[in-house]
Design a protein around this motif. Structure first.
Motif, PDB file in Angstrom:
ATOM      1  N   GLU A  46      86.478  15.792 -10.039  1.00 45.05           N
ATOM      2  CA  GLU A  46      86.462  14.976  -8.818  1.00 45.05           C
ATOM      3  C   GLU A  46      87.622  13.996  -8.807  1.00 45.05           C
ATOM      4  O   GLU A  46      88.253  13.784  -7.764  1.00 45.05           O
ATOM      5  CB  GLU A  46      85.136  14.235  -8.708  1.00 45.05           C
ATOM      6  N   GLY A  47      87.933  13.409  -9.962  1.00 44.50           N
ATOM      7  CA  GLY A  47      89.077  12.495 -10.038  1.00 44.50           C
ATOM      8  C   GLY A  47      90.384  13.210  -9.753  1.00 44.50           C
ATOM      9  O   GLY A  47      91.240  12.703  -9.013  1.00 44.50           O
ATOM     10  N   VAL A  48      90.550  14.399 -10.319  1.00 38.93           N
ATOM     11  CA  VAL A  48      91.769  15.183 -10.079  1.00 38.93           C
ATOM     12  C   VAL A  48      91.849  15.584  -8.611  1.00 38.93           C
ATOM     13  O   VAL A  48      92.922  15.519  -7.999  1.00 38.93           O
ATOM     14  CB  VAL A  48      91.794  16.421 -11.006  1.00 38.93           C
ATOM     15  N   GLU A  49      90.707  15.973  -8.053  1.00 37.11           N
ATOM     16  CA  GLU A  49      90.686  16.361  -6.641  1.00 37.11           C
ATOM     17  C   GLU A  49      91.079  15.190  -5.752  1.00 37.11           C
ATOM     18  O   GLU A  49      91.862  15.348  -4.803  1.00 37.11           O
ATOM     19  CB  GLU A  49      89.295  16.865  -6.275  1.00 37.11           C
ATOM     20  N   ARG A  50      90.554  14.003  -6.060  1.00 43.69           N
ATOM     21  CA  ARG A  50      90.898  12.813  -5.284  1.00 43.69           C
ATOM     22  C   ARG A  50      92.397  12.535  -5.363  1.00 43.69           C
ATOM     23  O   ARG A  50      93.054  12.254  -4.349  1.00 43.69           O
ATOM     24  CB  ARG A  50      90.115  11.612  -5.826  1.00 43.69           C
ATOM     25  N   ARG A  51      92.962  12.631  -6.582  1.00 45.11           N
ATOM     26  CA  ARG A  51      94.397  12.402  -6.738  1.00 45.11           C
ATOM     27  C   ARG A  51      95.212  13.463  -6.009  1.00 45.11           C
ATOM     28  O   ARG A  51      96.260  13.157  -5.426  1.00 45.11           O
ATOM     29  CB  ARG A  51      94.765  12.382  -8.226  1.00 45.11           C
ATOM     30  N   LEU A  52      94.744  14.700  -6.026  1.00 44.82           N
ATOM     31  CA  LEU A  52      95.449  15.764  -5.327  1.00 44.82           C
ATOM     32  C   LEU A  52      95.483  15.503  -3.830  1.00 44.82           C
ATOM     33  O   LEU A  52      96.534  15.635  -3.182  1.00 44.82           O
ATOM     34  CB  LEU A  52      94.774  17.115  -5.602  1.00 44.82           C
ATOM     35  N   TRP A  53      94.341  15.105  -3.261  1.00 46.78           N
ATOM     36  CA  TRP A  53      94.313  14.800  -1.825  1.00 46.78           C
ATOM     37  C   TRP A  53      95.194  13.601  -1.498  1.00 46.78           C
ATOM     38  O   TRP A  53      95.848  13.579  -0.459  1.00 46.78           O
ATOM     39  CB  TRP A  53      92.886  14.569  -1.343  1.00 46.78           C
ATOM     40  N   MET A  54      95.219  12.595  -2.366  1.00 47.18           N
ATOM     41  CA  MET A  54      96.101  11.438  -2.126  1.00 47.18           C
ATOM     42  C   MET A  54      97.557  11.892  -2.133  1.00 47.18           C
ATOM     43  O   MET A  54      98.355  11.432  -1.314  1.00 47.18           O
ATOM     44  CB  MET A  54      95.871  10.362  -3.187  1.00 47.18           C
ATOM     45  N   THR A  55      97.904  12.814  -3.025  1.00 44.30           N
ATOM     46  CA  THR A  55      99.274  13.338  -3.062  1.00 44.30           C
ATOM     47  C   THR A  55      99.585  14.120  -1.792  1.00 44.30           C
ATOM     48  O   THR A  55     100.670  13.963  -1.205  1.00 44.30           O
ATOM     49  CB  THR A  55      99.448  14.251  -4.298  1.00 44.30           C
TER      50      THR A  55
END
Length: 77
Positions: A46-55
């Motif tokens: 979930e943390g990686v997914e959140r960072r991916l969407w922010m990118t």
């Protein structure tokens, strides 16, 4: 040689039950450990997914701002 069944003298059933209960407890502990690990992995995903969407949103924002800037520069000519 003694007469009678050896199973009457040895606590075979009892030992088997204890072994079975111990195996069940060990399996329960292993499943709890696996479940905790999966929860941690899901939290990390979930943390990686959140960072991916922010990118993705950041890249889209940069592209849109550059498009708006070039439209404004083209309009002032």
């Amino acid at each position: 040689m003694a007469s009678g069944s050896r199973y009457l003298k040895e606590p075979f059933e009892c030992a088997h039950e204890h072994r079975f209960e111990t195996t069940e407890r060990i399996m329960a502990l292993q499943f709890e450990t696996v479940e905790r690990r999966l929860e941690r992995i899901e939290a990390m995903i979930e943390g990686v997914e959140r960072r991916l969407w922010m990118t993705v949103f950041g890249v889209v924002g940069v592209i849109l701002s550059q498009a708006a800037q070039s439209i404004l520069e083209f309009g002032t000519r």
